[in-house]
Design an enzyme around this catalytic site. Sequence first.
Site, PDB file in Angstrom:
ATOM      1  N   HIS A  28       0.817  -1.215   0.000  1.00 22.29           N
ATOM      2  CA  HIS A  28       0.000   0.000   0.000  1.00 22.29           C
ATOM      3  C   HIS A  28       0.849   1.262   0.000  1.00 22.29           C
ATOM      4  O   HIS A  28       0.347   2.347  -0.321  1.00 22.29           O
ATOM      5  CB  HIS A  28      -0.983  -0.002   1.179  1.00 22.29           C
ATOM      6  CG  HIS A  28      -0.370   0.269   2.517  1.00 22.29           C
ATOM      7  ND1 HIS A  28      -0.032  -0.729   3.413  1.00 22.29           N
ATOM      8  CD2 HIS A  28      -0.021   1.427   3.129  1.00 22.29           C
ATOM      9  CE1 HIS A  28       0.468  -0.200   4.510  1.00 22.29           C
ATOM     10  NE2 HIS A  28       0.491   1.107   4.367  1.00 22.29           N
ATOM     11  N   SER A  53       4.715   2.733   7.884  1.00 25.42           N
ATOM     12  CA  SER A  53       4.400   1.545   7.095  1.00 25.42           C
ATOM     13  C   SER A  53       5.582   1.145   6.229  1.00 25.42           C
ATOM     14  O   SER A  53       6.175   1.975   5.538  1.00 25.42           O
ATOM     15  CB  SER A  53       3.188   1.805   6.202  1.00 25.42           C
ATOM     16  OG  SER A  53       2.023   1.936   6.963  1.00 25.42           O
ATOM     17  N   ASP A  69       0.245  -7.746   1.637  1.00 29.92           N
ATOM     18  CA  ASP A  69       0.563  -6.321   1.657  1.00 29.92           C
ATOM     19  C   ASP A  69       2.073  -6.085   1.684  1.00 29.92           C
ATOM     20  O   ASP A  69       2.567  -5.234   2.414  1.00 29.92           O
ATOM     21  CB  ASP A  69      -0.100  -5.626   2.843  1.00 29.92           C
ATOM     22  CG  ASP A  69      -0.080  -4.099   2.696  1.00 29.92           C
ATOM     23  OD1 ASP A  69       0.157  -3.609   1.571  1.00 29.92           O
ATOM     24  OD2 ASP A  69      -0.273  -3.393   3.704  1.00 29.92           O
TER      25      ASP A  69
END
Length: 396
Positions: free
Chosen positions: A130, A234, A160
Amino acid sequence: MKNILPPSTSVSIVLGVVIALGVLWGLPPKPASTQSAAFQEVAVPVQTRLQGMETGPVSYAQAVQEAAPAVVNIYTTKIIEEQVHPILNDPFFRQWFGYHSEPRRQQRLQSSLGSGVIVSHEGYILTNHHVIQDADEIRVALRDGRETFAHIVGVDPDTDLAVLKVDLQRLPVIRISASDQIQVGDVVLAIGNPFGVGQTVTQGIISATGRNSLGINTFEDFIQTDAAINPGNSGGALINAYGELVGINTAIFSRSGGSQGIGFAVPSNLARRTMSDIIRYGYVVRGWLGIEVQDMNAHLWRLFKIPPQEGGILVTAIVPEGPAHQAGLLPGDILLQLNGQNIENARELMNLIAGTAPTTQVKLKVLRNQAYYQAQAQIAERPHSPQEVQLHPEKQ
């Protein structure tokens, strides 16, 4: 012959004893060095226990020095086309608003940020899917001040994860630890670029392992930590007290958008397997049985007249000519075991099958019409749709 003291002498002795006791009662306690052997024996084990508890380091600076140079900041840019109002599709209204031809869509640049981890001297970087999804340009900034464009080697939306590559020399590389060795209560550090303020380190412990059924990814086996993870973290590193990578920071549970002490990281073992497949094949190779399943519940246990302790999951559909179909499974079967391992829920079965190499023979324990039987199936390769995503610096 008994020796009897005169009354006056007895009174003197009694008074002397009373005075002596009063003096002793008022004196301060003796120093530890003059205490009796019995009291010293009790004190030694207490001191030893306290010393044994002081096992944590005073500082984690050494761990940060080992790992932080390999954690990078990732900046992505994508071109967003503004939608034209539907009314401008009509020539009459176009003239009314001064458009003599069909209006051109306006474009704008949208930027976002994240983090990544350099895992090899060849320039491979692990991050989250993402973080770089739909990006038209990806820039990577190292801690030593160097910046460069990166291209995408491959992505795996089901976990992911994504693998990038940069062409730089003398790259710092993080050491990877086996995530199946970690324990709840271990100290961990999260390194990333939260809110774009620059590389930041936060500290916490491992709160739980094997977290799933969160609805974040298709395949979930998260490490939960209370180390602060915020937007921009992230794709960054979750390291142990020795500076070794144990996870890739991926998500947070938050009602405010900021850290609330519940963060999730993809374990290093899963990240390493995913990266290896992406580099070798361009996608992740997973096992596949060709079935649709549903978790059992109280209603289904009563309906099928089986005790809840049997566990298992209900097979609701079979893919024609798939491995399960060829093994003789039918909709309505209850799958109890895979290779002798009890099946408690559908997600557990999916992870087990996905982690099994294609062409592997597996034994299935099935309950059908209140009768048990064994089936044997050959795991196939899970269907995939590899994405052609190659962003090279010279094309940006």
